[in-house]
Design an enzyme around this catalytic site. Sequence first.
Site, mmCIF file in Angstrom:
data_model
loop_
_atom_site.group_PDB
_atom_site.id
_atom_site.type_symbol
_atom_site.label_atom_id
_atom_site.label_comp_id
_atom_site.label_asym_id
_atom_site.label_seq_id
_atom_site.Cartn_x
_atom_site.Cartn_y
_atom_site.Cartn_z
ATOM 1 N N GLU A 294 34.983 -2.038 98.886
ATOM 2 C CA GLU A 294 34.641 -2.830 100.069
ATOM 3 C C GLU A 294 34.626 -4.321 99.798
ATOM 4 O O GLU A 294 34.953 -5.118 100.670
ATOM 5 C CB GLU A 294 33.246 -2.444 100.566
ATOM 6 N N ILE A 364 17.713 3.226 96.353
ATOM 7 C CA ILE A 364 16.295 2.902 96.325
ATOM 8 C C ILE A 364 15.545 3.937 95.506
ATOM 9 O O ILE A 364 14.704 3.595 94.672
ATOM 10 C CB ILE A 364 15.727 2.813 97.752
ATOM 11 N N GLY A 388 28.631 1.262 103.090
ATOM 12 C CA GLY A 388 29.763 2.159 102.886
ATOM 13 C C GLY A 388 29.518 3.205 101.823
ATOM 14 O O GLY A 388 30.434 3.968 101.488
#
Length: 504
Positions: A294, A364, A388
Amino acid sequence: MTQDRIAHPGLRDRLMSAAEAAALIAPGDTVGMSGFTGSGYPKAIPPALAARIEAAHAAGEAFRIKLWTGASTGPELDGALSRSNAIEYRLPYNSDPVGRDKINRGEIDYLDMHLSHVAPMVWEGFFGKLDVAVIEVAGIKEDGALIPATSVGNNKTWIDCAEKVILEVNAWHDLRLEGMHDIYYGTALPPNRVPIPMVRADDRIGQTTFRCDPDKVAGIVLTDLPDRNTPFSPIDDVSREIAGLIVEFLGHEVRAGRLTDRLLPLQSGVGNVANAVLDGLRTAPFEGLRAYTEVLQDGMLDLIDCGKLLSCSTTALSLSPEGARRFWDNLDYYRDKVILRTTEISNHPEVIRRLGCISMNGMIEADIYGNVNSSLVMGSKIMNGIGGSGDFARNAFLSLFVSPSTAKGGKISAIVPQASHVDHITQDVQVIVTEQGLADLRGLAPKKRAEAIIANCAHPTYRDALRDYYDRARAGAYGLQTPSLPGEALSWHQRFIDTGDMRT
């Protein structure tokens, strides 16, 4: 400011100020703006719109918009509009701290979604009509075609679908960018979809400019404003340890015959760990690499410069100030090695699956069974979003999720009994890596996954507590396929909410 970048003879009479362009946006409009990370976003019209909205609010008038972008943008866009209370609804990704705070206070409705889904769902009409597109470009050609800037994102879709288009022509962008882009116009809605004709990460399947009906262009603003290039923190020891484990793992896959020394196209998220992995690849025994990702980061420039990375397909540049200077100073060298595509293609599941990407994304937290949370802190407070990562994780040849094993000075464990929110189900997660070690989860049933994650990835501070929970779950769970104690599974998160520390 020069008008030389507007070659279409009929469009120069649509030049106007940023304030005049902002006046073309009405209360309640849905506005699609360009931008993906800190590159290619409009930088003059959003602050002017924010000022107009603040004045309306001061006069007691209601004025908010729905905002769509490619992903996160810069402070002149998300920051300015968030501070002025201009955004009613936002998609698909946000990293602006002001916007994040308003989202978490319930003041902005936020749709966090897979980036590859945005353009198709807009075309399918699921989100309603798009009133205005505000797009930054490098120039306008004689036939009205638009030279894209440093990100592509969803710009093609915004231009095609919007009722009117407002352009920022930014002279800061070097016109040698032309030719670096690959804008594919072959997508269609069901039942008329056809295969995307890509078999290599560096295939070019489209054209170098955006199509735009000149009659749709309602206004043009000339600017000369830089992208927001954010410095990266120096690579720390934890990131280097994670990177070393990943490079070692890739070498193991080569020795096992599952990869060659050319690996497969690389995808990595943004940040310190990602750059550390790319830095580690510079001295690793892999050659002839390609990236299908990306964002192009500094680490990928380093790999290109040392001859390891032959090409990088991306939708945006996400460079530090030093990386940006290097890119512009050597643009002629990078032009045939970097391909900028629409997000619809850079993140397309069909292409990712066909190419067999190696996907490396941050998280996370992960639970002991390999479910990954990449968006919500303590299950309810948005950090940025899924981005993404899901596009790649489910469709990659190898799907890795990485994180330091603790956060907040050890007060939060990245490995927990049960994830407080799940973006990536265990079936999409193949490898988890922290600085403590690497857990290869491929082919492992849930209990074996738990044992590998606890042993290899958990921080020593939390490892015994995880083992204790897992042992008691095996003894007292309702079922033993994936042992869980529902009344206790999220107790670590509740303890942090109550005391500020997951540790007992």
